[in-house]
Each structure stands twice: as structure tokens, then as C-alpha cells.
Design a protein around this motif. Structure first.
Motif, PDB file in Angstrom:
ATOM      1  N   VAL A  11       0.844  -1.198   0.000  1.00 15.29           N
ATOM      2  CA  VAL A  11       0.000   0.000   0.000  1.00 15.29           C
ATOM      3  C   VAL A  11       0.876   1.244   0.000  1.00 15.29           C
ATOM      4  O   VAL A  11       0.608   2.217  -0.709  1.00 15.29           O
ATOM      5  N   GLY A  12       1.955   1.189   0.788  1.00 14.07           N
ATOM      6  CA  GLY A  12       2.880   2.321   0.805  1.00 14.07           C
ATOM      7  C   GLY A  12       3.443   2.587  -0.571  1.00 14.07           C
ATOM      8  O   GLY A  12       3.494   3.731  -1.028  1.00 14.07           O
ATOM      9  N   LEU A  13       3.850   1.514  -1.249  1.00 16.87           N
ATOM     10  CA  LEU A  13       4.401   1.655  -2.606  1.00 16.87           C
ATOM     11  C   LEU A  13       3.359   2.246  -3.545  1.00 16.87           C
ATOM     12  O   LEU A  13       3.665   3.120  -4.365  1.00 16.87           O
ATOM     13  N   PHE A  14       2.119   1.768  -3.405  1.00 18.04           N
ATOM     14  CA  PHE A  14       1.042   2.238  -4.272  1.00 18.04           C
ATOM     15  C   PHE A  14       0.821   3.740  -4.098  1.00 18.04           C
ATOM     16  O   PHE A  14       0.789   4.500  -5.072  1.00 18.04           O
ATOM     17  N   ALA A  16       2.859   5.929  -2.781  1.00 16.95           N
ATOM     18  CA  ALA A  16       4.038   6.668  -3.223  1.00 16.95           C
ATOM     19  C   ALA A  16       4.085   6.730  -4.748  1.00 16.95           C
ATOM     20  O   ALA A  16       4.408   7.767  -5.336  1.00 16.95           O
ATOM     21  N   GLY A  17       3.733   5.608  -5.394  1.00 13.00           N
ATOM     22  CA  GLY A  17       3.727   5.591  -6.867  1.00 13.00           C
ATOM     23  C   GLY A  17       2.724   6.568  -7.436  1.00 13.00           C
ATOM     24  O   GLY A  17       3.016   7.283  -8.392  1.00 13.00           O
ATOM     25  N   GLY A  18       1.538   6.608  -6.823  1.00 15.99           N
ATOM     26  CA  GLY A  18       0.526   7.557  -7.296  1.00 15.99           C
ATOM     27  C   GLY A  18       0.995   8.990  -7.126  1.00 15.99           C
ATOM     28  O   GLY A  18       0.854   9.819  -8.031  1.00 15.99           O
ATOM     29  N   ALA A  19       1.587   9.275  -5.968  1.00 17.35           N
ATOM     30  CA  ALA A  19       2.078  10.632  -5.733  1.00 17.35           C
ATOM     31  C   ALA A  19       3.191  10.972  -6.721  1.00 17.35           C
ATOM     32  O   ALA A  19       3.243  12.083  -7.263  1.00 17.35           O
ATOM     33  N   ALA A  20       4.069   9.976  -6.978  1.00 16.57           N
ATOM     34  CA  ALA A  20       5.163  10.212  -7.921  1.00 16.57           C
ATOM     35  C   ALA A  20       4.613  10.483  -9.319  1.00 16.57           C
ATOM     36  O   ALA A  20       5.113  11.361 -10.041  1.00 16.57           O
TER      37      ALA A  20
ATOM     38  N   VAL B 151     -12.446   5.828  -3.297  1.00 18.08           N
ATOM     39  CA  VAL B 151     -12.347   7.256  -3.614  1.00 18.08           C
ATOM     40  C   VAL B 151     -10.893   7.715  -3.600  1.00 18.08           C
ATOM     41  O   VAL B 151     -10.476   8.540  -4.409  1.00 18.08           O
ATOM     42  N   LEU B 152     -10.093   7.169  -2.658  1.00 17.38           N
ATOM     43  CA  LEU B 152      -8.689   7.582  -2.578  1.00 17.38           C
ATOM     44  C   LEU B 152      -7.862   6.963  -3.699  1.00 17.38           C
ATOM     45  O   LEU B 152      -6.914   7.581  -4.199  1.00 17.38           O
ATOM     46  N   SER B 153      -8.204   5.728  -4.089  1.00 18.91           N
ATOM     47  CA  SER B 153      -7.360   5.026  -5.065  1.00 18.91           C
ATOM     48  C   SER B 153      -7.502   5.586  -6.477  1.00 18.91           C
ATOM     49  O   SER B 153      -6.522   5.659  -7.222  1.00 18.91           O
ATOM     50  N   MET B 154      -8.724   5.973  -6.842  1.00 21.79           N
ATOM     51  CA  MET B 154      -8.963   6.353  -8.238  1.00 21.79           C
ATOM     52  C   MET B 154      -8.036   7.472  -8.747  1.00 21.79           C
ATOM     53  O   MET B 154      -7.424   7.309  -9.807  1.00 21.79           O
ATOM     54  N   PRO B 155      -7.911   8.615  -8.040  1.00 23.06           N
ATOM     55  CA  PRO B 155      -7.025   9.657  -8.562  1.00 23.06           C
ATOM     56  C   PRO B 155      -5.587   9.172  -8.706  1.00 23.06           C
ATOM     57  O   PRO B 155      -4.902   9.509  -9.690  1.00 23.06           O
ATOM     58  N   LEU B 156      -5.140   8.340  -7.734  1.00 19.29           N
ATOM     59  CA  LEU B 156      -3.764   7.837  -7.817  1.00 19.29           C
ATOM     60  C   LEU B 156      -3.607   6.936  -9.034  1.00 19.29           C
ATOM     61  O   LEU B 156      -2.644   7.052  -9.803  1.00 19.29           O
ATOM     62  N   LEU B 157      -4.592   6.032  -9.228  1.00 20.24           N
ATOM     63  CA  LEU B 157      -4.509   5.120 -10.376  1.00 20.24           C
ATOM     64  C   LEU B 157      -4.549   5.908 -11.685  1.00 20.24           C
ATOM     65  O   LEU B 157      -3.796   5.620 -12.624  1.00 20.24           O
TER      66      LEU B 157
END
Lengths: 155, 259
Positions: A11-14, A16-20, B151-157
Motif C-alpha cells: 500500500v505504501g508503494l502504491f 508513493a507511486g501515485g504521488a510520484a 475514492v482515494l485510489s482512483m485519482p492515484l490510479l
């Protein structure tokens, strides 16, 4: 418990990856890296016609970008467009009689302001106005002039 | 004739009842969110199953969508001698439209259907009723963490999708077809605006995430508690989710980029 640790890591990687990815989009893809971070000074110029010039259009000297257009307004007293531009502080030795023209990059490209340094002793400073300007070329006017000259010449 | 009108009315009432239930359900879920924030473990497990497990499909799809955009864009642009604009074409299509929309569609298929099936089966096997018997509110304990995770995952994905896609387009355009590397990035940076394009894309993906996850958890919670009912609810999640995303996308695009 071990399972839990791996999950936390993933989850941390995920996250961080999204933020990156957002960071890459902001820095690499968008115009953020081109915004002026340094100090700027403001000069203005009046044009008969600004054509398709927009706020944030580049200001160039010898093809090098030295600033951006920050505001475009219309002066109802003088019937002219007023263009304000922010030039970077490190380019602060333009003579007072520098001239500004509106050109187009390529045949269909965006319009920009080109500055041509003059020979005066004093330099442009914050709030100065560029006196010598050349308007944007409007295609319809050019065609109109051309046709008019043709008609006049054929008599 | 009368019978037909009556059945039409019955269907209409059923639709409105369902919309009403959905909205009440959303309010109860939102009321449960503070409790989830107090118990991050629940959220973590859901972030894993909703977000992390969707990563692979998002990465691969993003890469290939970007590569296809690079190829198609190049073939069209080269006719106008404008292949330097490839970066703009790829990045704007991805950041504004394809990133949020395709991610939301994949998300509805990959994570939304799983959420519906999971909650629906919990209902069919009476686990939700069991929780209620123990005075645990299943909406707070089961639904709210899943909703928040979606809701949190979608923008990141969506951000990952777009970023990977830009590099996919770069690989095809610059790497294989010979577009100038500097032109690809500089034209892109000149034309893509942080607020107008990227931020609006993020807002889009947040809205899609909310709607898709809402549909998914509601369909699961509202499912007829049989095997068949859960199966139908899962199908409805994907169909309604996809339709909602595409319809909303038009409205959002008109609002954001309309002028």
C-alpha cells in the motif's frame, strides 16, 4: 503478521507511486517548470492590434525567451491595446528605445512578442513603457491591401 | 393498456425508490467515514485490495494506450509535418480524457465488481445481519472503508495511468518513429497547463472514483441475497458504473473545457 507487513509495504508503494505519477505530470508534462520563479520586472507597450496574442505568450529577444505576457487590456482613451509583460530580472539592460513587435512562430504557430534592442543610454526599468511598437499582421488586412494594390496597379 | 401503464408506473416507482435508497446509503456511508479514519487498519486492507491489486492492469493498459496514441498521433500528424506536436497530442488526450475515463472503466470492472460481489455475498451468507446482531453497524464496519479506499485510489490510479501513458507515447514516438526528443517534451510543457489540464483531470478522476465506488458498494449492499441476485448486482455495477462514468465525463468536460 508477516502478511500484514507485506500488505503495508505494498500500500505504501502504491500511494508513493501515485504521488510520484502526479509529480511527474506536474513537473515533466505541464508548464510548471517553465513558470518564472525568479524576480521579474514589468514593462508595458501599446499596440494597434495584438492579433492572437494571449496572456502567458512568450516575449523573445533574438529568439530567446526573456519573459511572458502578463496582461492584455484595452485603453479606451487612446484606442489601443495595452500589453503588460514580465521580463526576468537578469535581463535588465534593454535600452529605453527598444522596440516591440508581434510575430507568429511558423505559419500556424502561436504569436509572441519580439523585442529589438535600440541604442539609448538609459535602460528599461520596472513600469517603463516601450514606445516603438509594431502590430500583429492580420491576414485579412494583408489580403485586402494586396487586392487593393493590384486593382490600383492595373489601371 | 391500463395494465401496461400500471407496470410502467411500478417500474418508475422502483427506480426512484432505488435512487432514494442509494442516496440514503451514501449519507450513512459518509457518516461512517470519521470512524474509518480512527481505524486505519481497516482502510489499509481495502486500499490493498482495491488499489494495489488494480495496479497491474492500470500500468499495462496505460502503457499500451500511450503507445497506441503515439502511433496513431504520429501517423496523422506526419501528414501535416507536425509530428513535433506528438507530445501535446499524447499528453492532452491522456491527462484530460483517457487517463480518468479508461482508469474508471477498468476500475469499475476490476475493483467495483469485486466490491459488489464481496458485499453481496456477505449479505447472502447473512454476515451483515450477524454484525447487526452484535451491534456493529455493517455500513460503518464494512462499507465505509471500502468506499473511502475506492475514492482515494482512483485519482492515484488515474495519475499513474497518465504518467505511464506519456512514457508509452514517448517510447513509440521518440524511440521507434524518430520524433525529436526535445520537441516532444518542450511542446508538451508549452501547451499543458498545470491547473486547466492536470488539476481538472485529477478532479475528474476523483468524481469518477466516488461514483463508481458508490455504485459498487450500494449494489452489493442492495443485492437480492441469492447467488443469482449477487451475480446480477455485479453485472449492474459494471454496466451502470461505465454508463455513469461516460455520461458524467461529458458533463464535466463541458464544464471544464467548454469555453
Amino acid at each position: 503478521m508477516r502478511q500484514n507487513k507485506t500488505m503495508e509495504l505494498m500500500v505504501g508503494l502504491f500511494v508513493a507511486g501515485g504521488a510520484a505519477a502526479l509529480f511527474v505530470l506536474a513537473m515533466q508534462v505541464s508548464n510548471l517548470s517553465q513558470l518564472n520563479h525568479g524576480d521579474t520586472y514589468r514593462v508595458s507597450a501599446q499596440f494597434e492590434n495584438v492579433g492572437g496574442l494571449k496572456v502567458r505568450s512568450p516575449v523573445k529577444v533574438s529568439g530567446v525567451r526573456v519573459g511572458r505576457v502578463s496582461a492584455i487590456d484595452y485603453d479606451i482613451d487612446r484606442y489601443q491595446a495595452v500589453v503588460e509583460m514580465q521580463l526576468e530580472k537578469k535581463y535588465d539592460k534593454f535600452p529605453e528605445d527598444t522596440s516591440a513587435s508581434i510575430f507568429t512562430a511558423g505559419l500556424l504557430g502561436e504569436q509572441y512578442i519580439a523585442l529589438e534592442p535600440g541604442g539609448a543610454e538609459d535602460y528599461l526599468k520596472d513600469g517603463s513603457q516601450i514606445e516603438i511598437t509594431q502590430s500583429a499582421l492580420v491576414l485579412e488586412q494583408l489580403v485586402g491591401k494586396f487586392l487593393f494594390n493590384k486593382a490600383a496597379g492595373s489601371k | 393498456m391500463i395494465d401496461w401503464l400500471r407496470s410502467l408506473g411500478r417500474d418508475g416507482i422502483a427506480v426512484f425508490e432505488k435512487i432514494g435508497r442509494g442516496n440514503l446509503f451514501l449519507l450513512r456511508t459518509l457518516a461512517g467515514l470519521p470512524e474509518v479514519l480512527g481505524r486505519p487498519r481497516l482502510l489499509l486492507a481495502q486500499l490493498y485490495s482495491v488499489g494495489v491489486l488494480s495496479l497491474l492492469i492500470i500500468l499495462v493498459s496505460g502503457l499500451f494506450v500511450g503507445m497506441v496514441l503515439g502511433l496513431q498521433g504520429y501517423n496523422t500528424l506526419v501528414q501535416f509535418k507536425a509530428e513535433e506536436s506528438l507530445g501535446v497530442v499524447v499528453s492532452l488526450s491522456l491527462v484530460r480524457e483517457l487517463g480518468p475515463v479508461v482508469t474508471a472503466l477498468l476500475f469499475a470492472g476490476r475493483a467495483g465488481s469485486a466490491l459488489t460481489a464481496e458485499i453481496g455475498l456477505m449479505k447472502a451468507t447473512e454476515q451483515l445481519s450477524g454484525m447487526e446482531m452484535m451491534a456493529v453497524d455493517p455500513i460503518h464496519r464494512v462499507v465505509a472503508p471500502r468506499f473511502l479506499a475506492g475514492v482515494l485510489s482512483m485519482p492515484l490510479l488515474a495519475a499513474i495511468f497518465s504518467a505511464v501513458g506519456v512514457y508509452g507515447g514517448w517510447f513509440v514516438g521518440v524511440g521507434l518513429l524518430g520524433v525529436d526528443d526535445g520537441a516532444y517534451w518542450s511542446q508538451m510543457q508549452a501547451k499543458v497547463d498545470l491547473y486547466d489540464d492536470i488539476w481538472n483531470g485529477v478532479i475528474k478522476s476523483m468524481v469518477f472514483g466516488l461514483v463508481v465506488t458508490w455504485i459498487a458498494v450500494f449494489e452489493g449492499y442492495d443485492a437480492v441475497p441469492t447467488s443469482e441476485g449477487v451475480g446480477r448486482a455485479t453485472t449492474r455495477t459494471v454496466v451502470h458504473g461505465a454508463l455513469a462514468v461516460l455520461g458524467l465525463d461529458f458533463i464535466l468536460t463541458a464544464l471544464m473545457f467548454g469555453d
